[in-house]
Design a protein around this motif. Structure first.
Motif, PDB file in Angstrom:
ATOM      1  N   UNK A 235      -1.816  24.905  26.458  1.00 22.74           N
ATOM      2  CA  UNK A 235       0.123  25.441  26.069  1.00 22.74           C
ATOM      3  C   UNK A 235       0.476  25.763  27.730  1.00 22.74           C
ATOM      4  N   UNK A 236       1.447  25.621  27.921  1.00 22.18           N
ATOM      5  CA  UNK A 236       1.992  25.865  29.333  1.00 22.18           C
ATOM      6  C   UNK A 236       2.531  27.183  29.683  1.00 22.18           C
ATOM      7  N   UNK A 237       1.928  27.278  30.877  1.00 17.08           N
ATOM      8  CA  UNK A 237       2.430  28.202  31.877  1.00 17.08           C
ATOM      9  C   UNK A 237       3.687  29.531  30.892  1.00 17.08           C
ATOM     10  N   UNK A 238       4.417  28.786  30.245  1.00 19.51           N
ATOM     11  CA  UNK A 238       5.669  29.846  30.099  1.00 19.51           C
ATOM     12  C   UNK A 238       4.975  29.844  28.910  1.00 19.51           C
ATOM     13  N   UNK A 239       4.550  28.828  27.665  1.00 25.53           N
ATOM     14  CA  UNK A 239       4.057  29.771  26.391  1.00 25.53           C
ATOM     15  C   UNK A 239       3.398  30.733  27.094  1.00 25.53           C
ATOM     16  N   UNK A 240       2.354  31.026  27.736  1.00 22.05           N
ATOM     17  CA  UNK A 240       1.033  31.567  28.125  1.00 22.05           C
ATOM     18  C   UNK A 240       1.591  32.931  28.477  1.00 22.05           C
ATOM     19  N   UNK A 241       2.932  32.742  29.156  1.00 23.02           N
ATOM     20  CA  UNK A 241       3.370  34.281  29.492  1.00 23.02           C
ATOM     21  C   UNK A 241       4.637  34.797  28.276  1.00 23.02           C
ATOM     22  N   UNK A 242       4.394  33.291  27.347  1.00 26.17           N
ATOM     23  CA  UNK A 242       5.256  34.456  25.947  1.00 26.17           C
ATOM     24  C   UNK A 242       4.434  35.052  25.033  1.00 26.17           C
ATOM     25  N   UNK A 243       3.386  34.748  25.604  1.00 21.41           N
ATOM     26  CA  UNK A 243       2.252  34.808  24.749  1.00 21.41           C
ATOM     27  C   UNK A 243       1.418  34.197  23.482  1.00 21.41           C
ATOM     28  N   UNK A 244       1.080  33.382  23.775  1.00 22.86           N
ATOM     29  CA  UNK A 244       0.893  32.340  23.031  1.00 22.86           C
ATOM     30  C   UNK A 244      -0.904  31.731  23.870  1.00 22.86           C
ATOM     31  N   UNK A 245      -1.698  32.500  22.846  1.00 25.73           N
ATOM     32  CA  UNK A 245      -3.397  31.872  24.024  1.00 25.73           C
ATOM     33  C   UNK A 245      -4.246  30.957  23.640  1.00 25.73           C
ATOM     34  N   UNK A 246      -3.786  29.665  23.341  1.00 25.01           N
ATOM     35  CA  UNK A 246      -4.512  28.664  23.365  1.00 25.01           C
ATOM     36  C   UNK A 246      -3.575  27.456  22.382  1.00 25.01           C
ATOM     37  N   UNK A 247      -3.552  25.877  22.627  1.00 24.97           N
ATOM     38  CA  UNK A 247      -3.259  25.053  21.715  1.00 24.97           C
ATOM     39  C   UNK A 247      -3.335  25.215  20.403  1.00 24.97           C
ATOM     40  N   UNK A 248      -4.171  26.434  19.468  1.00 26.40           N
ATOM     41  CA  UNK A 248      -4.757  25.894  18.048  1.00 26.40           C
ATOM     42  C   UNK A 248      -3.611  27.526  17.648  1.00 26.40           C
ATOM     43  N   UNK A 249      -3.551  27.828  18.653  1.00 21.08           N
ATOM     44  CA  UNK A 249      -2.190  29.146  18.232  1.00 21.08           C
ATOM     45  C   UNK A 249      -1.043  28.476  18.192  1.00 21.08           C
TER      46      UNK A 249
END
Length: 389
Positions: A235-249
């Motif tokens: 995931x991108x840095x924005x995805x991670x900041x938005x609460x996503x933990x991994x590509x699978x999620x």
């Protein structure tokens, strides 16, 4: 019995359009400025520009030409003018001939070096485009069912609300489109990784299931061969900041856009579908290249979900947007056609929002402008398949 219908344009090749533009396409990046000047001068025209068309060979050249032919024959166009510079290897006359062979409608071409230079080419092209618009303006919308519709699905700037609200609502809409005989295209192979086995179980046969696994494995192998770790971008840095933990999620949320119907076909980049229903196209996660592949395949409308707010949209292919994030809805209300954040707030169900999105899609297909259209947001970019010489 037809449950839903929209008002669209019947095209010569049997497809249907929901817009009626005269396209002005560059065969090469050098001609982009001429194309833009022509479309600035002539109302009713639409620029189709890109950064490719020169010093390309092999698979890269073939993919660029295939994509441009797909865009040039798009059912949302009433006619098209192809503009080349004159010394490129994607030549305007050859591109125009390929477009004409795929769809028998008004196609013209011109080359700047043979038309007296830049200023005279703008004048000549404007005159051609003006006459095309006059003819296109006589075409009338007709009632038709949804069997000819193809809807592109895309997500960007995803966060936790994407997978629990916006994407499932799109899935409801997708099922409704497919039930009506239409098609939806799930894109972004990078956002299927880790969830491919779930989609594969829905394939109509083993061949289609294997095709899905093939495109995921191919992407992973390409990344390994380049010696890169995709975790830097997915995931991108924005995805991670938005609460996503991994590509699978992220993938588990992304595939929710595909609803619950059987997977009918897996398409390579920018190829037209041969089946109807739920389709998957092998595209990258980067929005401009991903959406362009689906447009070249003939998608007439697009639905984009976002968790953090993104501008991804097209004038050629009207774009509906929604978010499940209340903050993004408030900040980017001018981009959102449907308020998916009401799901998270407990004010609407996923099913209610999906049905609302479907109804809005029918209205847009019949001529209602999306918010992105009104703002003139427009993105196109052809995926490269090799080096530039």
């Amino acid at each position: 019995m037809v449950l839903a219908e929209f008002w669209g344009y019947k095209r010569e090749d049997g497809r249907v359009g929901i817009r009626n533009y005269v396209g002005v396409m560059s065969s090469v990046t050098c001609a982009n400025s001429v194309v833009q000047k022509i479309t600035d001068a002539v109302d009713g025209t639409l620029p189709i520009t890109h950064r490719e068309g020169c010093a390309q060979i092999g698979a890269d050249y073939e993919q660029t030409v295939r994509t441009l032919v797909g865009l040039g024959t798009h059912p949302n166009l009433a006619s098209i003018l192809v503009v080349g510079w004159g010394c490129e290897n994607v030549l305007a006359n050859e591109l125009a001939a390929k477009i004409k062979s795929m769809r028998d409608f008004p196609v013209e071409w011109m080359i700047v070096q043979d038309s007296g230079g830049l200023l005279k080419s703008i004048e000549k092209g404007s005159a051609i485009a003006q006459e095309m618009v006059r003819k296109a303006s006589t075409l009338q919308r007709e009632p038709m069912d949804l069997s000819g519709l193809i809807i592109a699905l895309q997500c960007g700037g995803s966060d936790t609300t994407s997978g629990i609200a916006a994407n499932p609502a799109v899935g409801v809409m997708s099922d409704m489109v497919v039930t009506e005989g239409g098609s939806v295209i799930l894109s972004e192979t990078t956002e299927i990784i880790g969830a491919e086995h779930i989609l594969a179980r829905r394939a109509v046969n083993e061949e289609v299931a294997n095709d899905l696994i093939r495109i995921v494995n191919r992407f992973e192998e390409n990344a390994k061969n380049m010696g890169v770790d995709i975790r830097g971008s997915q995931p991108t840095s924005g995805n991670i900041a938005g609460g996503l933990s991994s590509i699978e999620e992220k993938s588990l949320g992304a595939i929710e856009k595909a609803g619950s119907t059987p997977l009918q076909e897996v398409l390579d980049y920018s190829y037209r579908p041969s089946k109807k229903g739920l389709l998957v196209m092998d595209t990258p996660g980067r929005d401009p290249e991903s959406i362009t592949g689906m447009f070249a395949a003939g998608a007439q409308a697009m639905v984009v979900t976002t968790g953090r707010g993104i501008p991804t949209a097209s004038m050629l292919v009207p774009t509906l947007k929604l978010t499940g994030n209340p903050n993004a809805q408030k900040i980017s209300e001018e981009l959102m056609d449907i308020d998916g954040s009401l799901i998270v707030q407990g004010k609407k169900t996923i099913e209610e929002t999906g049905k609302e999105l479907f109804e809005e899609l029918i209205a847009v297909a019949s001529g209602k402008k999306t918010k992105a259209e009104i703002l003139g947001l427009d993105e196109l970019s052809i995926l490269r398949a090799g080096p530039t010489l």
